[in-house]
Design an enzyme around this catalytic site. Structure first.
Site, PDB file in Angstrom:
ATOM      1  CE  LYS A 112      -3.687   0.511  -1.234  1.00 48.14           C
ATOM      2  NZ  LYS A 112      -4.397   0.002  -0.043  1.00 48.14           N
ATOM      3  CE1 TYR A 125      -4.255  -1.565  -4.766  1.00 45.33           C
ATOM      4  CE2 TYR A 125      -4.865  -3.880  -4.796  1.00 45.33           C
ATOM      5  CZ  TYR A 125      -4.572  -2.734  -4.091  1.00 45.33           C
ATOM      6  OH  TYR A 125      -4.583  -2.746  -2.722  1.00 45.33           O
ATOM      7  CE1 TYR A 166      -4.194   0.961   4.296  1.00 48.01           C
ATOM      8  CE2 TYR A 166      -3.029  -0.007   6.140  1.00 48.01           C
ATOM      9  CZ  TYR A 166      -3.135   0.231   4.803  1.00 48.01           C
ATOM     10  OH  TYR A 166      -2.186  -0.252   3.955  1.00 48.01           O
ATOM     11  CB  SER A 222      -0.927   0.021   1.212  1.00 47.36           C
ATOM     12  OG  SER A 222      -2.004  -0.838   0.984  1.00 47.36           O
ATOM     13  CB  VAL A 272      -0.283  -5.993   4.177  1.00 46.49           C
ATOM     14  CG1 VAL A 272      -1.577  -5.495   4.721  1.00 46.49           C
ATOM     15  CG2 VAL A 272      -0.290  -6.142   2.688  1.00 46.49           C
TER      16      VAL A 272
HETATM   17  N1  GLN Z   1      -1.918  -5.643  -2.027  1.00 47.55           N
HETATM   18  C1  GLN Z   1      -2.525  -5.468  -0.754  1.00 47.55           C
HETATM   19  C2  GLN Z   1      -4.023  -5.733  -0.861  1.00 47.55           C
HETATM   20  O1  GLN Z   1      -4.615  -5.279  -1.763  1.00 47.55           O
HETATM   21  C3  GLN Z   1      -2.265  -4.082  -0.256  1.00 47.55           C
HETATM   22  C4  GLN Z   1      -2.895  -3.813   1.070  1.00 47.55           C
HETATM   23  C5  GLN Z   1      -2.015  -3.129   2.062  1.00 47.55           C
HETATM   24  O2  GLN Z   1      -0.796  -3.021   1.958  1.00 47.55           O
HETATM   25  N2  GLN Z   1      -2.670  -2.714   3.121  1.00 47.55           N
HETATM   26  O3  GLN Z   1      -4.621  -6.387  -0.066  1.00 47.55           O
END
Ligand code: GLN
Length: 320
Positions: A68, A190, A242, A65, A260
């Protein structure tokens, strides 16, 4: 200006937090579950081009993420604020990163830092670039990091194979007209953007690029326009962690983004980029040890935007 106290401080932070072993490595993307839970890296890159680091600062992991904000900046550049904000909002959702919830009346995702918003942003990039999108995205991320980056094929395949929830989100977005027909291609972009390999040194330099008005302080390359940097840092400040974003703003007080795989990238405007890697996560999908280190470092250096030690960076201040 070269300093001789920052490296000992980073070494001290590393040693202090090394024993921290709370949290679990993400396994919902099977390939991520293979990470060594003990890996721990810290890198700090300054806006005048110095690096200070400790531990596994060159250990590769996927950006997830943390990609993003960088794609969000590109989408606004390509489509403008009006079109982007018709498709994705800027409000913290207070919800988990993979929430399937959309805004009530507009049906927009709440913000571009949660999956729904980021998938919408990837779709906007695909809408403009078509099959060139990954190449364009990689070129931009590489310019921010200061060297060529690439996609980890195994993580990408793993995400693609198991990303049913993201697929469901993408189709809901299609249903509400937030993304265009080529939803599988947007999702593929993505998954690939999340699977780009980085290390903490790369993320610190990417953060330092944002801190330095969009110019990579090591290569001198202009990567983002300053107005886009403002957009990116704003959204990182309010939504970057988040449903922990409020507490993060309270305790650390700088724009940041987590992922993550266990990375956290923070930016101190006009001063530095700072990154940690530690794959054990809390229930919200943020690195446990990474957060601890950031809280500690922000306190130690007075980095919080409202810390009385922080001199700020506004033009008006410089004029007074
Ligand atoms: N590729 C991960 C997902 O879409 C990214 C989520 C994250 O890093 N929080 O679940």
């Amino acid at each position: 200006m070269k300093n001789d106290w920052l490296q000992p401080l980073i070494d001290q932070m590393y040693a202090k937090h090394l024993p921290h072993n709370a949290g679990e490595v993400a396994s919902y993307i099977p390939e991520l579950g293979k990470a060594n839970p003990n890996d721990f890296g810290i890198s700090l890159a300054t806006a005048d081009g110095q690096i200070f680091e400790a531990g596994d600062s060159t250990r590769p992991f996927t950006i997830q993420s943390i990609s993003k904000p960088f794609t969000y900046g590109m989408a606004i550049e390509l489509h403008g604020h009006a079109k982007v904000s018709a498709r994705v909002g800027v409000e913290p959702s207070g919800d988990v990163f993979n929430s399937i919830q959309l805004e009530k009346d507009s049906h927009r995702p709440f913000n571009p830092m949660i999956n729904a918003g980021a998938i919408t942003v990837s779709a906007l990039l695909y809408e403009h670039y078509g099959d060139e999108a990954l190449e364009q995205l990689l070129a931009r991320f590489s310019a921010a990091a200061g060297h060529p980056l690439s996609v980890d094929e195994a993580v990408y395949q793993s995400e693609k194979r198991t990303g049913h929830r993201n697929r469901a989100i993408a189709h809901l977005l299609l249903n509400f007209g937030m993304v265009e027909e080529k939803v599988e291609q947007a999702l593929d972009l993505y998954f690939k953007q999340c699977s780009i390999l980085v290390n903490t040194r790369d993320l610190a330099v990417m953060g330092a690029t944002l801190s330095n008005l969009g110019k990579n302080p090591f290569t001198g390359v202009d990567v983002y326009d300053i107005d886009r940097v403002k957009d990116m840092l704003s959204i990182m400040f309010t939504c970057g962690l988040y449903d922990y974003s409020g507490e993060w703003a309270y305790k650390v007080g700088v724009p940041a983004k987590s992922g993550v795989s266990g990375g956290v990238m923070s930016v101190v405007n006009r001063q530095l980029g700072f990154a940690t890697y530690s794959p054990r996560l809390d229930a919200r999908g943020n690195s446990c040890r990474g957060i601890e280190v950031c809280v500690d470092l922000a306190n130690e250096l007075g980095l919080h935007v409202f810390d009385c030690m922080n001199m700020g960076s506004s033009y008006l201040k410089a004029m007074l």
